[in-house]
Design a protein around this motif. Structure first.
Motif, PDB file in Angstrom:
ATOM      1  N   GLU A  48       0.814  -1.216   0.000  1.00 38.19           N
ATOM      2  CA  GLU A  48       0.000   0.000   0.000  1.00 38.19           C
ATOM      3  C   GLU A  48       0.850   1.270   0.000  1.00 38.19           C
ATOM      4  OE1 GLU A  48      -3.916  -1.748   2.387  1.00 38.19           O
ATOM      5  OE2 GLU A  48      -2.308  -0.722   3.483  1.00 38.19           O
ATOM      6  N   LEU A  64      -4.627   1.651  -2.451  1.00 41.00           N
ATOM      7  CA  LEU A  64      -5.484   2.498  -1.624  1.00 41.00           C
ATOM      8  C   LEU A  64      -6.107   3.580  -2.494  1.00 41.00           C
ATOM      9  CD1 LEU A  64      -3.189   2.941   1.522  1.00 41.00           C
ATOM     10  CD2 LEU A  64      -5.177   1.446   1.300  1.00 41.00           C
ATOM     11  N   ALA A  65      -7.425   3.579  -2.581  1.00 41.71           N
ATOM     12  CA  ALA A  65      -8.106   4.535  -3.456  1.00 41.71           C
ATOM     13  C   ALA A  65      -7.873   5.978  -3.031  1.00 41.71           C
ATOM     14  CB  ALA A  65      -9.603   4.225  -3.475  1.00 41.71           C
ATOM     15  N   TRP A  66      -7.680   6.228  -1.726  1.00 48.52           N
ATOM     16  CA  TRP A  66      -7.531   7.596  -1.229  1.00 48.52           C
ATOM     17  C   TRP A  66      -6.103   8.123  -1.340  1.00 48.52           C
ATOM     18  CZ3 TRP A  66      -4.043   7.932   2.747  1.00 48.52           C
ATOM     19  CH2 TRP A  66      -3.779   6.757   3.462  1.00 48.52           C
ATOM     20  N   LEU A  67      -5.141   7.240  -1.661  1.00 52.07           N
ATOM     21  CA  LEU A  67      -3.746   7.659  -1.740  1.00 52.07           C
ATOM     22  C   LEU A  67      -3.286   7.647  -3.195  1.00 52.07           C
ATOM     23  CD1 LEU A  67      -1.234   8.359   0.056  1.00 52.07           C
ATOM     24  CD2 LEU A  67      -0.554   5.957  -0.233  1.00 52.07           C
ATOM     25  N   PRO A  68      -3.023   8.821  -3.775  1.00 49.99           N
ATOM     26  CA  PRO A  68      -2.585   8.857  -5.178  1.00 49.99           C
ATOM     27  C   PRO A  68      -1.266   8.127  -5.355  1.00 49.99           C
ATOM     28  CG  PRO A  68      -2.295  11.003  -4.145  1.00 49.99           C
ATOM     29  CD  PRO A  68      -3.060  10.166  -3.172  1.00 49.99           C
TER      30      PRO A  68
END
Length: 230
Positions: A48, A64-68
């Protein structure tokens, strides 16, 4: 070959290398958190937050969708696989980081360190574009600190433990001690070492650090340490 213990290079502009100490503390804290995780959770964390070339290139969706994906060019540098990995990186950062922070100032040093981490990762990615395993560790950023030290303080004396026949302490100019380290990275690349070490990240960090140091150093800090001390 050489294990540095300390350097004889006093700070001239700052009293405390607070950024270097903070970076070490963050690395240790993150390691203590991750080492307490179950093995599966730790491996998930490296996926991740590690730098995976095919993820950064956009070939695979980020875990992780929220972490570019670009953020992993920084987060990877705060993860370590074991105590030896952590302590070796932090030892070099402790010895050489304070003088680079002194030569740049706190704010520019923060930018320098993070830029070295990102550029080291990008060099690794350039030579491993289809890599699907996570790159982790502060080695690239610390290599940047070492590259800066070479061009700013090549004549500073570094006390090292040399492994010849028996370990003995030796004083060496930083240029020779760190130069040998750089040559070892090149050597392992040329022989195609199968060790799980990111040689390209190390070399990318050294080059990035050397170049950035010429831009970010204080005006009164000479390149190449001025003239050779008598």
């Amino acid at each position: 070959m050489f294990l540095p213990i300390f350097d004889e290079n006093p700070k001239r502009h700052i009293k405390y290398a607070v950024v270097t100490y903070t970076l070490i503390a963050i690395n240790v804290l993150v390691f203590l958190i991750t080492v307490a995780l179950p093995r599966d959770a730790f491996e998930t964390a490296t996926i991740e937050f590690g730098m995976i070339p095919i993820v950064v290139r956009g070939l695979v969706a980020p875990p992780l969708a929220w972490l570019p994906a670009w953020a992993n060019l920084e987060t990877y540098a705060f993860l370590h696989i074991d105590w030896l990995h952590l302590l070796s990186n932090m030892l070099f950062l402790w010895i050489f980081g304070d003088n680079i922070e002194d030569a740049m100032g706190h704010v520019r040093y923060i930018f320098f360190y993070l830029a070295c981490a990102a550029l080291a990762a990008l060099i690794y990615l350039a030579f491993n574009p289809m890599g699907n395993g996570p790159l982790i560790g502060a080695s690239g950023a610390v290599a940047g600190v070492m590259g800066a030290y070479i061009v700013l303080f090549p004549h500073a004396r570094v006390i090292v433990i040399a492994r010849i026949w028996i370990p003995v302490p030796l004083p060496l100019p930083a240029f020779w001690m760190l130069g040998v380290w750089v040559l070892m990275q090149i050597f392992y690349l040329l022989i195609g070492s199968t060790e799980p070490v990111a040689w390209w990240a190390h070399l990318g960090g050294v080059v990035a650090g050397a170049l950035l140091a010429t831009i970010l150093k204080r005006r009164d800090v000479p390149l190449w340490g001025g003239s050779l001390p008598r």
